[in-house]
Scaffold this active site. Structure first.
Site, short mmCIF file in Angstrom:
data_model
loop_
_atom_site.label_atom_id
_atom_site.label_comp_id
_atom_site.label_asym_id
_atom_site.label_seq_id
_atom_site.Cartn_x
_atom_site.Cartn_y
_atom_site.Cartn_z
N LYS A 133 0.85 -1.19 0.00
CA LYS A 133 0.00 0.00 0.00
C LYS A 133 0.89 1.24 0.00
CE LYS A 133 -3.85 1.89 2.75
NZ LYS A 133 -4.72 1.61 3.92
N SER A 208 -9.38 1.65 2.76
CA SER A 208 -8.46 2.47 2.00
C SER A 208 -7.38 1.68 1.26
CB SER A 208 -7.80 3.49 2.93
OG SER A 208 -7.01 2.86 3.91
N SER A 232 -9.96 -0.78 6.63
CA SER A 232 -9.22 -0.51 5.40
C SER A 232 -8.51 -1.69 4.78
CB SER A 232 -8.21 0.62 5.63
OG SER A 232 -8.87 1.83 5.86
#
EC number: 3.5.1.4
Length: 550
Positions: A133, A208, A232
């Site tokens: 990420k 996210s 997330s």
């Protein structure tokens, strides 16, 4: 020097990414109108991959590691295949931010040479491509987290977990997209744009860690690492037909990463693995903990990996399942209800005990977490994005409102902490005594979101993270698991004339469901354990996986 407008920042960042991809790969241009909803199947069935490349990208992490260790495949061959897949994933889903192909090729060759020279691997993750990420710090690459002020700034101090994973043998090759400040349940920002779901192009991959979710669903990564502060990891994993582990705070090293709001410890983000394979999560967790990360990160707890936590082995489990397949605030869409019913029926048939579970303070904890995120982060986030002229997304309006409000007083923060601690203890006791016989439940099975996966930008007006956020508030261990795909023949829409909604929000979310539109949407659920029960949660999901397969 004048501050650049976000459009200028975006152009520089996207050009950097696209140039680095083009130096290695040039995926075919495709007319959008010719693409089916399932972009993964489209890519796999195209002529883009060689037969060997397709075999590699469809192989899960445990088998990849075995084949590299046995010298059936080289790390370089595997890395090149996933770099190529990530390039196509970017073309079709817009999931990539930073491109590390140069370093990945060099690292993979080094690992191959090491294995040839020494006859052994450098560690349990030897040669495995791992995507990250965007918030993870891999110098000198920026970590923008979807914000203009970070998008083109080089980093210089590598994050602790990145160093450990590299020492274990990982190969890093791409970083993936997030929403602005990692504060939305869908992946869109003003720097990189919007990421879409690889399994259904009209749906969001969640957020996210949505870039990770989309890349993994596309088979552009065998294993990714995301972060979770309100769902997330779990929301993108569930909406990408994957397994995703949210550990308790301190179980994995967290120091040195970029966060949306620095300095607040009321709600602490945690990192965790995401993959199409449960075994991959177990390999990752065991490998990471084998490196004694608590000797590198002051706040990482010294708890080694524990095998066979469920005792005696093979015993039947006791799962709490929310009464009515809802959390008392928002109902699930029909395909999510079917996934819950199917899972419960299969578990019962296998002899496991299902205990009706009444939501206790779920609404209070969800409300408290949402208020804390906005109140503790509003000013910090707005101060970062306003100078660049970034528009505020609809689902982040609470942050804008909080930034304009009076600063929290010390007394208010103390009261927030005291209430959180009381609710954590109360829910722990509930899990220890909440069964009809006054005994503990092993875990709780529930939805990760009301939707299978929402429409693109579908959460800007009506975002709801109540199914995941309370477990961050409680700091419990949770893992998602895939169940089924929405089916228009089986998952008929409700009769909204007779449907009794809990609220206007619930009514709008239910009215959004269209069986034809959502057909083919991936549906995943989550299994919840208590704090620091990561191994048990993974074992429980393994039991669930087996009964679903049966």
């Amino acid at each position: 020097m004048a501050i650049q407008n976000y459009r200028e920042v975006s152009a520089i960042a996207q050009t950097r990414r696209d140039t680095k991809i083009a130096a290695y790969h040039n995926p075919p241009e495709v007319k959008e109108s010719s693409l089916p909803n399932n972009l993964t199947e489209y890519a796999l069935n195209s002529i883009y991959y060689t037969p060997e490349e397709r075999t590699i990208v469809e192989t899960e992490a445990d088998v990849i590691l075995e084949k590299i260790a046995n010298r059936e495949w080289t790390s370089l061959t595997v890395t090149k295949a996933f770099c190529k897949a990530s390039a196509y994933a970017q073309r079709l889903t817009n999931c990539i931010t930073e491109v590390l192909y140069d370093e990945a090729h060099e690292r993979a060759q080094y690992l191959d040479d090491y294995l040839a020279k020494h006859g052994k691997t450098v560690g349990p993750l030897h040669g495995l491509p791992i995507s990250l990420k965007d918030c993870f710090i891999v110098p000198p690459y920026p970590a923008s987290i979807g914000m203009s002020n970070w998008a083109n700034k080089a980093t210089d101090k590598e994050q602790v977990i990145v160093t450990i994973l590299r020492e274990l043998g990982a190969v890093f090759y791409v970083k993936t997209n997030t929403p602005t400040a990692m504060k939305m349940a869908e992946t869109i920002n003003n720097v990189w744009g919007e990421t879409r779901n690889a399994l259904h192009k009209q749906l969001t991959p969640g957020g996210s860690s949505g870039g990770e979710g989309s890349l993994i669903s596309f088979k552009g990564s065998p294993l990714g690492v995301g972060t979770d502060i309100g769902g997330s990891i779990r929301i993108p994993a569930a909406q990408g037909f994957q397994y995703g582990l949210k550990p308790s705070v301190g179980r994995f090293p967290g120091y040195g990463g970029r966060v949306g709001v620095t300095g607040q410890e009321f709600l602490v983000p945690v990192s965790g693995p995401m993959s199409r394979s449960l075994k991959s999560l177990q390999i990752y967790t065991k490998a990471l903990l084998s490196a004694t990360p608590w000797t590198r990160d002051h706040k990482c707890v010294p708890v080694p990996w524990r095998d066979n936590v469920i005792q005696p082995p093979g015993r039947k489990l006791r799962f709490g399942v929310l009464v009515g397949n809802n959390d008392g605030s928002v109902h699930c869409h029909p395909p999510v209800e079917r996934a819950l019913d199917l899972t419960v029926d299969k578990l019962k048939a296998a002899g496991h005990e299902i205990i009706p579970w009444t939501p206790r303070h779920h609404d209070v904890m969800t409300r408290n977490l949402g208020a804390a995120l906005s109140k503790l982060g509003g000013t910090a986030i707005l101060n970062d994005i306003k100078p660049h002229g970034e528009p505020i997304f609809g689902s982040m309006k609470a942050y804008e409102a909080a930034a304009d409000a009076e600063e929290l007083r010390v007394t208010q923060i103390r009261e927030m902490i005291a209430e959180r601690d009381d609710l954590q203890q109360e829910y722990f006791e509930y899990m220890m005594t909440g069964a009809p016989d006054g005994q503990p439940v092993d875990g709780i099975i529930m939805a990760t979101a009301p939707h299978a996966a929402p429409r693109l930008r579908g959460l800007q007006a009506d975002q709801y993270i109540g199914y995941t956020a309370l477990w961050n508030y409680l700091d419990f261990s949770v893992c998602t698991f895939p169940v089924l795909f929405a089916d228009k023949a089986q998952d008929k829409a409700r009769d909204m004339k007779s449907f009794e909604a809990f609220s206007d929000l619930d009514a709008r979310i239910q009215a959004d469901y269209d069986a034809d539109f959502y057909h083919g949407a991936p549906v995943g659920l989550q299994c919840v354990g208590k704090r620091f029960e990561e191994e048990k949660v993974l074992e429980m999901v393994g039991v669930i996986e087996q009964v679903l397969k049966a």
